[in-house]
Design a protein around this motif. Structure first.
Motif, mmCIF file in Angstrom:
data_model
loop_
_atom_site.group_PDB
_atom_site.id
_atom_site.type_symbol
_atom_site.label_atom_id
_atom_site.label_comp_id
_atom_site.label_asym_id
_atom_site.label_seq_id
_atom_site.Cartn_x
_atom_site.Cartn_y
_atom_site.Cartn_z
ATOM 1 N N LEU A 127 0.853 -1.180 0.000
ATOM 2 C CA LEU A 127 0.000 0.000 0.000
ATOM 3 C C LEU A 127 0.894 1.236 0.000
ATOM 4 O O LEU A 127 1.780 1.365 0.835
ATOM 5 C CB LEU A 127 -0.905 0.011 1.235
ATOM 6 N N ASN A 128 0.669 2.127 -0.960
ATOM 7 C CA ASN A 128 1.415 3.379 -1.058
ATOM 8 C C ASN A 128 0.460 4.539 -0.822
ATOM 9 O O ASN A 128 -0.662 4.522 -1.325
ATOM 10 C CB ASN A 128 2.063 3.524 -2.444
ATOM 11 N N LYS B 21 -9.713 -3.702 5.377
ATOM 12 C CA LYS B 21 -8.341 -4.196 5.232
ATOM 13 C C LYS B 21 -7.310 -3.210 5.772
ATOM 14 O O LYS B 21 -6.123 -3.342 5.507
ATOM 15 C CB LYS B 21 -8.050 -4.502 3.763
ATOM 16 N N GLY B 22 -7.770 -2.185 6.496
ATOM 17 C CA GLY B 22 -6.843 -1.236 7.110
ATOM 18 C C GLY B 22 -6.454 -0.051 6.248
ATOM 19 O O GLY B 22 -5.639 0.775 6.676
ATOM 20 N N VAL B 23 -7.015 0.067 5.064
ATOM 21 C CA VAL B 23 -6.653 1.171 4.171
ATOM 22 C C VAL B 23 -7.072 2.511 4.772
ATOM 23 O O VAL B 23 -6.287 3.468 4.811
ATOM 24 C CB VAL B 23 -7.268 0.987 2.765
ATOM 25 N N GLY B 24 -8.299 2.600 5.279
ATOM 26 C CA GLY B 24 -8.777 3.841 5.882
ATOM 27 C C GLY B 24 -7.964 4.221 7.106
ATOM 28 O O GLY B 24 -7.629 5.395 7.305
ATOM 29 N N ALA C 83 -3.869 7.638 9.592
ATOM 30 C CA ALA C 83 -2.581 7.754 10.280
ATOM 31 C C ALA C 83 -1.610 8.615 9.476
ATOM 32 O O ALA C 83 -0.882 9.441 10.040
ATOM 33 C CB ALA C 83 -1.992 6.365 10.533
ATOM 34 N N HIS C 84 -1.608 8.431 8.167
ATOM 35 C CA HIS C 84 -0.733 9.234 7.304
ATOM 36 C C HIS C 84 -1.099 10.716 7.409
ATOM 37 O O HIS C 84 -0.213 11.579 7.513
ATOM 38 C CB HIS C 84 -0.841 8.751 5.856
ATOM 39 N N VAL D 275 -14.847 2.931 13.630
ATOM 40 C CA VAL D 275 -13.448 3.049 13.207
ATOM 41 C C VAL D 275 -12.812 4.288 13.841
ATOM 42 O O VAL D 275 -11.690 4.222 14.355
ATOM 43 C CB VAL D 275 -13.323 3.090 11.669
ATOM 44 N N TYR D 276 -13.508 5.412 13.824
ATOM 45 C CA TYR D 276 -12.943 6.622 14.441
ATOM 46 C C TYR D 276 -12.666 6.400 15.920
ATOM 47 O O TYR D 276 -11.608 6.799 16.424
ATOM 48 C CB TYR D 276 -13.861 7.828 14.234
ATOM 49 N N ARG D 277 -13.587 5.757 16.607
ATOM 50 C CA ARG D 277 -13.361 5.473 18.034
ATOM 51 C C ARG D 277 -12.137 4.577 18.210
ATOM 52 O O ARG D 277 -11.306 4.809 19.099
ATOM 53 C CB ARG D 277 -14.597 4.817 18.647
ATOM 54 N N LYS D 278 -12.005 3.564 17.373
ATOM 55 C CA LYS D 278 -10.862 2.647 17.442
ATOM 56 C C LYS D 278 -9.542 3.390 17.206
ATOM 57 O O LYS D 278 -8.516 3.035 17.790
ATOM 58 C CB LYS D 278 -11.039 1.532 16.403
ATOM 59 N N LEU D 279 -9.585 4.423 16.370
ATOM 60 C CA LEU D 279 -8.377 5.195 16.060
ATOM 61 C C LEU D 279 -8.083 6.283 17.091
ATOM 62 O O LEU D 279 -7.178 7.080 16.900
ATOM 63 C CB LEU D 279 -8.501 5.816 14.662
ATOM 64 N N GLY D 280 -8.859 6.315 18.164
ATOM 65 C CA GLY D 280 -8.572 7.249 19.241
ATOM 66 C C GLY D 280 -9.320 8.562 19.188
ATOM 67 O O GLY D 280 -9.009 9.490 19.947
#
Length: 157
Positions: free
Chosen positions: A4-5, A88-91, A96-97, A126-131
């Motif tokens: 993934l780039n 698959k973790g792309v979002g 994070a980027h 997902v937002y909650r999981k990302l903090g």
């Protein structure tokens, strides 16, 4: 190679980016051309646009802009991942980027706004999981019966 780039959006990405947005069914992809015009033009301003690609195919994108009249506050305004690539973790990688790019610029905090409708349950999770912390709900913001949910995350101390 199946790596993934993540890189800044380029004009030649627009057709694929629109297909990504259209695949989600949650945002009108035809708006991308107007939304990206300033960024891709001579006056890129402060907006940040990134795409995620695998094997040179765009599979996700994220867009963020500064909040006017604030001290280093930004708003994540669009994130989309191709429907076949979701989960698959792309979002998470795109987010994070973006957070790293903003932190490197010494930006202070990031807001995310989304709908409270059931079809956005996964997005909010997902937002909650990302903090991200839910800090507000505005009743009937988008339409009658559709509240706006605001999440918040501190980027720098």
């Amino acid at each position: 190679m199946n790596t993934l780039n993540i890189r800044p959006l380029a004009a030649e990405d627009l057709i694929a980016a629109k297909a990504v947005v259209d695949s989600t069914g949650l945002f009108p992809g035809e708006m991308l051309h107007d939304m990206t015009a300033a960024y891709l033009g001579a006056d890129s301003g402060d907006e940040l646009w990134f795409v995620a690609s695998r094997n040179d195919a765009v599979i996700g994108l994220v867009y963020c802009a500064p909040e006017r009249l604030t001290d280093r506050t930004w708003n994540l305004l669009l994130i989309a991942v191709l429907d076949t690539e979701q989960g698959k973790g792309v979002g998470s990688r795109l987010t994070a980027h973006l957070e790293t790019a903003l932190s490197n610029r010494r930006e202070r905090l990031l807001l995310v706004e989304t709908s409270a409708l059931p079809e956005f349950d996964r997005t909010r999770a997902v937002y909650r999981k990302l903090g991200y912390v839910e800090v507000a709900r505005i009743p009937a913001f988008y339409a009658a019966g559709e509240d706006k949910v605001v999440f918040w995350k501190m980027l720098t101390g």
